[in-house]
Scaffold this motif. Sequence first.
Motif, PDB file in Angstrom:
ATOM      1  N   PRO A 175      38.721  35.491  45.224  1.00  0.00           N
ATOM      2  CA  PRO A 175      38.573  35.489  43.757  1.00  0.00           C
ATOM      3  C   PRO A 175      37.369  36.320  43.313  1.00  0.00           C
ATOM      4  CG  PRO A 175      37.704  33.459  44.638  1.00  0.00           C
ATOM      5  CD  PRO A 175      38.258  34.216  45.824  1.00  0.00           C
ATOM      6  N   LEU A 176      37.406  36.802  42.090  1.00  0.00           N
ATOM      7  CA  LEU A 176      36.318  37.631  41.566  1.00  0.00           C
ATOM      8  C   LEU A 176      35.195  36.735  41.047  1.00  0.00           C
ATOM      9  CD1 LEU A 176      38.183  40.434  39.575  1.00  0.00           C
ATOM     10  CD2 LEU A 176      37.505  40.404  41.962  1.00  0.00           C
ATOM     11  N   THR A 177      34.457  36.192  41.965  1.00  0.00           N
ATOM     12  CA  THR A 177      33.383  35.271  41.597  1.00  0.00           C
ATOM     13  C   THR A 177      31.993  35.876  41.765  1.00  0.00           C
ATOM     14  OG1 THR A 177      33.487  34.373  43.844  1.00  0.00           O
ATOM     15  CG2 THR A 177      34.740  33.220  42.130  1.00  0.00           C
ATOM     16  N   THR A 178      31.920  37.071  42.348  1.00  0.00           N
ATOM     17  CA  THR A 178      30.624  37.741  42.528  1.00  0.00           C
ATOM     18  C   THR A 178      30.718  39.172  41.969  1.00  0.00           C
ATOM     19  OG1 THR A 178      31.165  38.616  44.731  1.00  0.00           O
ATOM     20  CG2 THR A 178      30.182  36.402  44.619  1.00  0.00           C
ATOM     21  N   PHE A 179      29.576  39.712  41.655  1.00  0.00           N
ATOM     22  CA  PHE A 179      29.555  41.059  41.091  1.00  0.00           C
ATOM     23  C   PHE A 179      29.949  42.136  42.103  1.00  0.00           C
ATOM     24  CE2 PHE A 179      26.849  38.680  38.149  1.00  0.00           C
ATOM     25  CZ  PHE A 179      27.430  39.052  36.938  1.00  0.00           C
ATOM     26  N   PRO A 180      29.543  42.043  43.383  1.00  0.00           N
ATOM     27  CA  PRO A 180      30.026  43.032  44.352  1.00  0.00           C
ATOM     28  C   PRO A 180      31.549  43.031  44.479  1.00  0.00           C
ATOM     29  CG  PRO A 180      28.105  41.910  45.237  1.00  0.00           C
ATOM     30  CD  PRO A 180      28.492  41.180  43.993  1.00  0.00           C
ATOM     31  N   ARG A 181      32.158  41.841  44.454  1.00  0.00           N
ATOM     32  CA  ARG A 181      33.617  41.782  44.517  1.00  0.00           C
ATOM     33  C   ARG A 181      34.254  42.400  43.271  1.00  0.00           C
ATOM     34  NH1 ARG A 181      35.696  35.966  47.004  1.00  0.00           N
ATOM     35  NH2 ARG A 181      34.813  36.234  49.113  1.00  0.00           N
ATOM     36  N   ALA A 182      33.661  42.125  42.108  1.00  0.00           N
ATOM     37  CA  ALA A 182      34.197  42.696  40.872  1.00  0.00           C
ATOM     38  C   ALA A 182      34.075  44.221  40.884  1.00  0.00           C
ATOM     39  CB  ALA A 182      33.458  42.112  39.675  1.00  0.00           C
ATOM     40  N   LEU A 183      32.966  44.735  41.381  1.00  0.00           N
ATOM     41  CA  LEU A 183      32.784  46.183  41.448  1.00  0.00           C
ATOM     42  C   LEU A 183      33.788  46.808  42.412  1.00  0.00           C
ATOM     43  CD1 LEU A 183      31.083  48.615  40.536  1.00  0.00           C
ATOM     44  CD2 LEU A 183      29.584  48.180  42.523  1.00  0.00           C
ATOM     45  N   THR A 184      33.983  46.166  43.561  1.00  0.00           N
ATOM     46  CA  THR A 184      34.954  46.674  44.538  1.00  0.00           C
ATOM     47  C   THR A 184      36.372  46.636  43.973  1.00  0.00           C
ATOM     48  OG1 THR A 184      33.550  45.858  46.343  1.00  0.00           O
ATOM     49  CG2 THR A 184      35.842  46.390  46.885  1.00  0.00           C
ATOM     50  N   ALA A 185      36.690  45.559  43.249  1.00  0.00           N
ATOM     51  CA  ALA A 185      38.010  45.452  42.640  1.00  0.00           C
ATOM     52  C   ALA A 185      38.232  46.584  41.635  1.00  0.00           C
ATOM     53  CB  ALA A 185      38.159  44.094  41.945  1.00  0.00           C
ATOM     54  N   GLY A 186      37.200  46.913  40.855  1.00  0.00           N
ATOM     55  CA  GLY A 186      37.312  48.011  39.894  1.00  0.00           C
ATOM     56  C   GLY A 186      37.476  49.356  40.581  1.00  0.00           C
ATOM     57  N   LEU A 187      36.742  49.558  41.685  1.00  0.00           N
ATOM     58  CA  LEU A 187      36.871  50.812  42.421  1.00  0.00           C
ATOM     59  C   LEU A 187      38.285  50.987  42.977  1.00  0.00           C
ATOM     60  CD1 LEU A 187      33.457  50.798  44.335  1.00  0.00           C
ATOM     61  CD2 LEU A 187      34.114  52.332  42.470  1.00  0.00           C
TER      62      LEU A 187
END
Length: 288
Positions: free
Chosen positions: A127-139
């Motif tokens: 799940p997108l619970t951290t900022f690094p994961r959110a950034l990777t998901a956007g990339l």
Amino acid sequence: MTTALLVAALLMGFFGSPHCLGMCGGLVAAFGLSMKDVSPAKRRGLIATYHLGRLLSYASLGLVAGLIGTTVLAPVMVGNNIPRILLGLVLVFVGMTMLGAPFLTKLERLGMRFWQALAPLRKKVFPLTTFPRALTAGLLWGFLPCGLVYGALLIAVVGHDPLTGAVLMFAFGLGTVPMLVATHGTVNWLRNQIGRLRLRQMNGAIMMLSGLAVIIVPIAMTSLHGGHSGHGGDMQMDHSSHSAMMSEDDTSTSHDMSQMNHEMNNMPVDHSMHNMGDNNDAAAEQAK
């Protein structure tokens, strides 16, 4: 890079965003569900982060596209009108795509294969619970196959340099943000307004006309300027001929005056008056 081209990329993203919403709607919904347990403030931060990742992904693709344009196309784009003509053709092509021409569907299918290959990596960001994961998901989101994105990349290819390509793609992605971050009610309103006013079709028509203008107007101006140059040359020749004639007349006149002066100076002097004076003196001597 011209401001007009930057604005064109931005408007292309904005008026094409209903298409992006259709392509990306499921992904946005999945992101939202994965953030249901986070606070509203953090949720907004995560949304901004994965959109930033998407824009950075677009910019990196634009950088590569611009690099391809300056290396592969550079040998045939120096010292001629090919860059301008190619840019005009790309704008016409993208405009026709926005009007509904299915030029890029095969390229979308090819991109879907690459997107499916990224599935294992995409699963790791949830799940997108951290900022690094959110950034990777956007990339990763930036590689979702989309004909509109591919059209924008074509503009980046014919840009002046890789940095221009990156900026154009970032501007394009920025134009898609309002539709993708709006609430459900706002999304429906935006989609209805864009559809009712046919703004996407209008933007496509404007891009087509802009592309034709980029190709045709400089050629017409060059032809017009060439015609004026020829006329100006004739006027200059006439003026030069007139000046030459005037110069010849002046020279001839000066020559005639000089000859007249010379003849007057060389004319024999009439000494009759002088002789008359001498005879009068002799008569006076005899009278004495």
